[in-house]
Write an enzyme that holds these catalytic residues in place. Structure first.
Site, short mmCIF file in Angstrom:
data_model
loop_
_atom_site.label_atom_id
_atom_site.label_comp_id
_atom_site.label_asym_id
_atom_site.label_seq_id
_atom_site.Cartn_x
_atom_site.Cartn_y
_atom_site.Cartn_z
N ASP A 68 0.81 -1.21 0.00
CA ASP A 68 0.00 0.00 0.00
C ASP A 68 0.85 1.27 0.00
OD1 ASP A 68 0.99 -0.38 2.55
OD2 ASP A 68 -0.95 -0.62 3.51
N ASN A 137 -7.05 -2.84 14.54
CA ASN A 137 -8.46 -3.15 14.20
C ASN A 137 -8.55 -4.35 13.26
OD1 ASN A 137 -7.55 -2.14 11.79
ND2 ASN A 137 -8.88 -0.35 11.75
N HIS A 139 -6.86 -4.76 10.45
CA HIS A 139 -6.67 -4.50 9.01
C HIS A 139 -5.40 -5.16 8.50
CE1 HIS A 139 -4.35 -0.40 9.54
NE2 HIS A 139 -3.54 -1.42 9.63
N GLU A 144 -9.48 -1.93 5.64
CA GLU A 144 -10.04 -1.62 6.96
C GLU A 144 -11.30 -2.45 7.20
OE1 GLU A 144 -8.35 0.17 8.87
OE2 GLU A 144 -7.59 2.01 7.97
P1 PGA Z 1 2.45 -1.43 12.89
O1 PGA Z 1 1.30 -1.45 11.80
O2 PGA Z 1 3.43 -2.44 12.43
O3 PGA Z 1 3.01 -0.03 12.84
O4 PGA Z 1 1.81 -1.78 14.18
C1 PGA Z 1 0.82 -2.67 11.35
C2 PGA Z 1 -0.34 -2.44 10.43
O5 PGA Z 1 -1.12 -1.51 10.70
O6 PGA Z 1 -0.47 -3.18 9.46
#
Ligand code: PGA
Length: 243
Positions: A68, A137, A139, A144
């Site tokens: 992404d 959450n 995702h 999302e």
């Molecule tokens: P993080 O993010 O590694 O900064 O916790 C993971 C994600 O949101 O995919």
């Protein structure tokens, strides 16, 4: 099949994840590696750089695709995922300059850019291994929680939870981009192998709901239960709510 590897902490998670990635790269040196951003994979990338420096790993024939990118940020912006990937991995290993791909956040026409990126990943034959972090959450990429699983690369409006989680990287919350281009759930599920990494108690609920609960687009990572080859490397804190 879903395999969960429980490790002690972030350091052990990074070591184990790098080992699994290295096995794939050695088996398919000219393959496609799917990469992720966020704080979770930084340690894994550090280990891969160490393996490259010690002569154990060669990236010269490899192609990479990222999940992404923020819409509206150019590669020069130090918060873009393009910038992150160069700083944390690409600039330190012998990947060819033209062999690493991300959605282009500077492209304003979302429909065109998403179509282009989906085609690109498809034409590469999808990832041999896709590395994934997991959002608080649930995702994956920027898919999302939602009422549906979006199949292909698309433009998303980030949720308040994600904006809140990411604001630490920006000067103020208003600087956090509101949209992103992301591989779809289908794009991710095409990967031959999926490696999920999770560390810390912040991720405990997401890990439990994703891998021990029902499959639902309200918890996007739960779809991974339907994939034939998923390895979750999670530390004790991230697994503290799972049996
Ligand atoms: P993080 O993010 O590694 O900064 O916790 C993971 C994600 O949101 O995919």
């Amino acid at each position: 099949m879903l395999k969960i590897i429980k490790v002690k902490n972030y350091e052990e998670m990074s070591k184990e994840a790098a080992k699994i990635i290295a096995e794939t790269v050695k088996a398919r040196p000219n393959g496609v590696l799917g990469l992720a951003t966020g704080s979770t994979p930084i340690g894994t990338y550090r280990k891969l750089i160490d393996m490259y420096e010690s002569g154990e790993l060669d990236f010269s024939e490899l192609t990479t695709v990222n999940l992404d990118e923020y819409r509206g940020l150019t590669g020069e912006n130090d918060q873009s995922y393009y910038y992150f990937m160069h700083k944390n991995l690409f600039d330190h290993v012998n990947l060819r300059k033209d062999a690493s791909f991300l959605p282009d956040g500077s492209k304003a026409n979302a429909q065109e850019e998403c179509k282009r990126y989906e085609e690109l990943v498809k034409n590469l034959g999808y990832a041999d291994l896709q590395l994934l972090g997991i959002g608080r959450n649930g995702h994956i990429g920027f898919n999302e929680p939602s009422d549906v699983f979006e199949v292909t690369t698309h433009c998303v409006k980030l949720t308040d939870s994600t904006i809140d989680a990411n604001k630490r990287f920006f000067e103020s919350e208003s600087d956090v981009p509101r949209e992103a281009y992301t591989m779809g759930i289908g794009t991710i599920m095409h990967a031959r192998k999926i490696l999920v990494i999770a560390s810390g108690v912040d991720k405990a609920l997401a890990v439990r709901d994703s891998f021990f609960g029902p499959v639902t687009p309200k918890v996007p990572a739960s779809i991974l239960q339907f994939h034939q080859d998923v390895v979750v490397v999670a530390d004790e804190a991230a697994l503290s709510l799972s049996n």
